[in-house]
Motif scaffolding. Sequence first.
Motif, PDB file in Angstrom:
ATOM      1  N   UNK A   5     -58.095  46.302  29.711  1.00 49.57           N
ATOM      2  CA  UNK A   5     -58.125  46.974  31.005  1.00 49.57           C
ATOM      3  C   UNK A   5     -56.929  47.905  31.088  1.00 49.57           C
ATOM      4  N   UNK A   6     -57.164  49.097  31.590  1.00 41.58           N
ATOM      5  CA  UNK A   6     -56.101  50.090  31.698  1.00 41.58           C
ATOM      6  C   UNK A   6     -55.861  50.446  33.161  1.00 41.58           C
ATOM      7  N   UNK A   7     -54.589  50.496  33.564  1.00 41.47           N
ATOM      8  CA  UNK A   7     -54.215  50.844  34.926  1.00 41.47           C
ATOM      9  C   UNK A   7     -53.114  51.896  34.867  1.00 41.47           C
ATOM     10  N   UNK A   8     -53.224  52.930  35.686  1.00 40.63           N
ATOM     11  CA  UNK A   8     -52.190  53.952  35.777  1.00 40.63           C
ATOM     12  C   UNK A   8     -51.317  53.666  36.992  1.00 40.63           C
ATOM     13  N   UNK A   9     -50.015  53.588  36.776  1.00 34.62           N
ATOM     14  CA  UNK A   9     -49.066  53.322  37.862  1.00 34.62           C
ATOM     15  C   UNK A   9     -48.998  54.537  38.783  1.00 34.62           C
ATOM     16  N   UNK A  10     -49.094  54.288  40.086  1.00 32.00           N
ATOM     17  CA  UNK A  10     -49.000  55.352  41.082  1.00 32.00           C
ATOM     18  C   UNK A  10     -47.539  55.557  41.507  1.00 32.00           C
ATOM     19  N   UNK A  11     -47.255  56.743  42.080  1.00 31.50           N
ATOM     20  CA  UNK A  11     -45.877  57.088  42.428  1.00 31.50           C
ATOM     21  C   UNK A  11     -45.266  56.101  43.409  1.00 31.50           C
ATOM     22  N   UNK A  12     -46.088  55.609  44.356  1.00 31.90           N
ATOM     23  CA  UNK A  12     -45.546  54.687  45.354  1.00 31.90           C
ATOM     24  C   UNK A  12     -45.312  53.277  44.799  1.00 31.90           C
ATOM     25  N   UNK A  13     -45.668  53.057  43.530  1.00 26.88           N
ATOM     26  CA  UNK A  13     -45.480  51.745  42.910  1.00 26.88           C
ATOM     27  C   UNK A  13     -44.292  51.704  41.958  1.00 26.88           C
ATOM     28  N   UNK A  14     -43.749  52.862  41.591  1.00 26.96           N
ATOM     29  CA  UNK A  14     -42.693  52.895  40.577  1.00 26.96           C
ATOM     30  C   UNK A  14     -41.417  52.232  41.099  1.00 26.96           C
ATOM     31  N   UNK A  15     -40.579  51.827  40.106  1.00 27.20           N
ATOM     32  CA  UNK A  15     -39.306  51.206  40.451  1.00 27.20           C
ATOM     33  C   UNK A  15     -39.344  49.701  40.477  1.00 27.20           C
ATOM     34  N   UNK A  61     -49.094  54.061  31.773  1.00 27.88           N
ATOM     35  CA  UNK A  61     -50.393  53.445  31.511  1.00 27.88           C
ATOM     36  C   UNK A  61     -50.168  52.000  31.095  1.00 27.88           C
ATOM     37  N   UNK A  62     -50.567  51.072  31.966  1.00 24.90           N
ATOM     38  CA  UNK A  62     -50.417  49.644  31.698  1.00 24.90           C
ATOM     39  C   UNK A  62     -51.732  49.142  31.119  1.00 24.90           C
ATOM     40  N   UNK A  63     -51.647  48.523  29.944  1.00 24.54           N
ATOM     41  CA  UNK A  63     -52.835  48.032  29.249  1.00 24.54           C
ATOM     42  C   UNK A  63     -52.756  46.510  29.173  1.00 24.54           C
ATOM     43  N   UNK A  64     -53.845  45.880  29.601  1.00 26.80           N
ATOM     44  CA  UNK A  64     -53.926  44.407  29.594  1.00 26.80           C
ATOM     45  C   UNK A  64     -55.052  43.988  28.658  1.00 26.80           C
ATOM     46  N   UNK A  65     -54.708  43.166  27.663  1.00 23.72           N
ATOM     47  CA  UNK A  65     -55.696  42.622  26.731  1.00 23.72           C
ATOM     48  C   UNK A  65     -55.956  41.162  27.105  1.00 23.72           C
ATOM     49  N   UNK A  66     -57.024  40.878  27.870  1.00 24.60           N
ATOM     50  CA  UNK A  66     -57.278  39.496  28.298  1.00 24.60           C
ATOM     51  C   UNK A  66     -57.581  38.591  27.116  1.00 24.60           C
ATOM     52  N   UNK A  67     -57.367  37.301  27.339  1.00 27.26           N
ATOM     53  CA  UNK A  67     -57.714  36.328  26.316  1.00 27.26           C
ATOM     54  C   UNK A  67     -59.228  36.308  26.112  1.00 27.26           C
ATOM     55  N   UNK A  68     -59.676  36.113  24.893  1.00 29.54           N
ATOM     56  CA  UNK A  68     -61.127  36.038  24.649  1.00 29.54           C
ATOM     57  C   UNK A  68     -61.745  34.900  25.451  1.00 29.54           C
ATOM     58  N   UNK A  69     -62.936  35.145  25.973  1.00 27.28           N
ATOM     59  CA  UNK A  69     -63.644  34.112  26.714  1.00 27.28           C
ATOM     60  C   UNK A  69     -65.062  33.989  26.158  1.00 27.28           C
ATOM     61  N   UNK A  70     -65.649  32.837  26.370  1.00 28.27           N
ATOM     62  CA  UNK A  70     -67.032  32.624  25.957  1.00 28.27           C
ATOM     63  C   UNK A  70     -67.945  33.146  27.051  1.00 28.27           C
ATOM     64  N   UNK A  71     -68.708  34.168  26.735  1.00 31.16           N
ATOM     65  CA  UNK A  71     -69.587  34.778  27.729  1.00 31.16           C
ATOM     66  C   UNK A  71     -70.932  34.060  27.753  1.00 31.16           C
TER      67      UNK A  71
END
Length: 319
Positions: A5-15, A61-71
Amino acid sequence: MKRKREIIVQKNEEGQRVDNWLTKRYTYHPLEKWIEYINRGMIKINELDVSPDYIIKNSDKVIYYPEPIIEPPINRNYITVYEDENLLVINKPSDIPCHPGGIYFENTLWYILKEKYEYISLINRLDRETSGVMLIAKNKESAKFYFNQMMDRKIEKIYLVLVHGEVKDKLSGRGYLVPAINSKIRKKRDFIYDPSAKQPDGEGDPNRQFSHTEFEPLVTFDNLTLLKCKILTGRTHQIRATISSLGYPVVGDKIYGVNEDYFFKFINDELTKEEWCRLKLENQALHSWKTTLTLMNGDIKEFTATIPPNWSIPNIKNY
């Protein structure tokens, strides 16, 4: 394909420290778990490993690699109805989600098609339990072309739905869809019949959406009716909410069916044999039957997807 999952940090979130930011934004894990994931390299920023005290900046750009799950298992056996260099038309099975979400990633139509095609874009989408015609663009040009047709309501879609009860005459579902305030299911909607209802100018009230569906009975048997549905607006849960509110719950539907408590029992795997018998089908009996559109070469085509055989409709060859 590794899930991420990829998330872009917004200006009001920095710091902020990245571990604190993740904990506030995604509350399904506590701070200790996010710190663990950062230290294990499951969180990267701009493709690089960081420490929990990293201070996030605007546009990171914050990237999160979740743990594998059984679907959960799905039905991967879609049927190709039509294909050319720009468009793929399939008959989607009634037990496969379209897009990744929740516990589903690899077991989705999007993932399965990405394994075969270089580019795909799902022009329409169906609920996981809804079967039938789906349109998939195979390049950016065709995606824009068919999306524009969809937005301009130039693609005609006809559905079939199997309901409890005997419907003798045509039904007009013109009115408004509103939140079902008396329901325990957050996403459930009620339909308010109003033959004078009109599409408002602009966006209108999101909690009171104009909706219009026309229903025609085709076959009645065993206190069930197969209905043909022509949708004149495109609303979430439009067919299921409308026909249920008109007094004919959808066969196999855990939300709009004979008893909404079945929804909670279903997600907790607590439905009894008797309750499954009352539902009659494992999946909701809603099917995208016919779709008519204009191809990029100008030809007008109608595509038909046969209904799932477990519906057991008399004279099924006609549908």
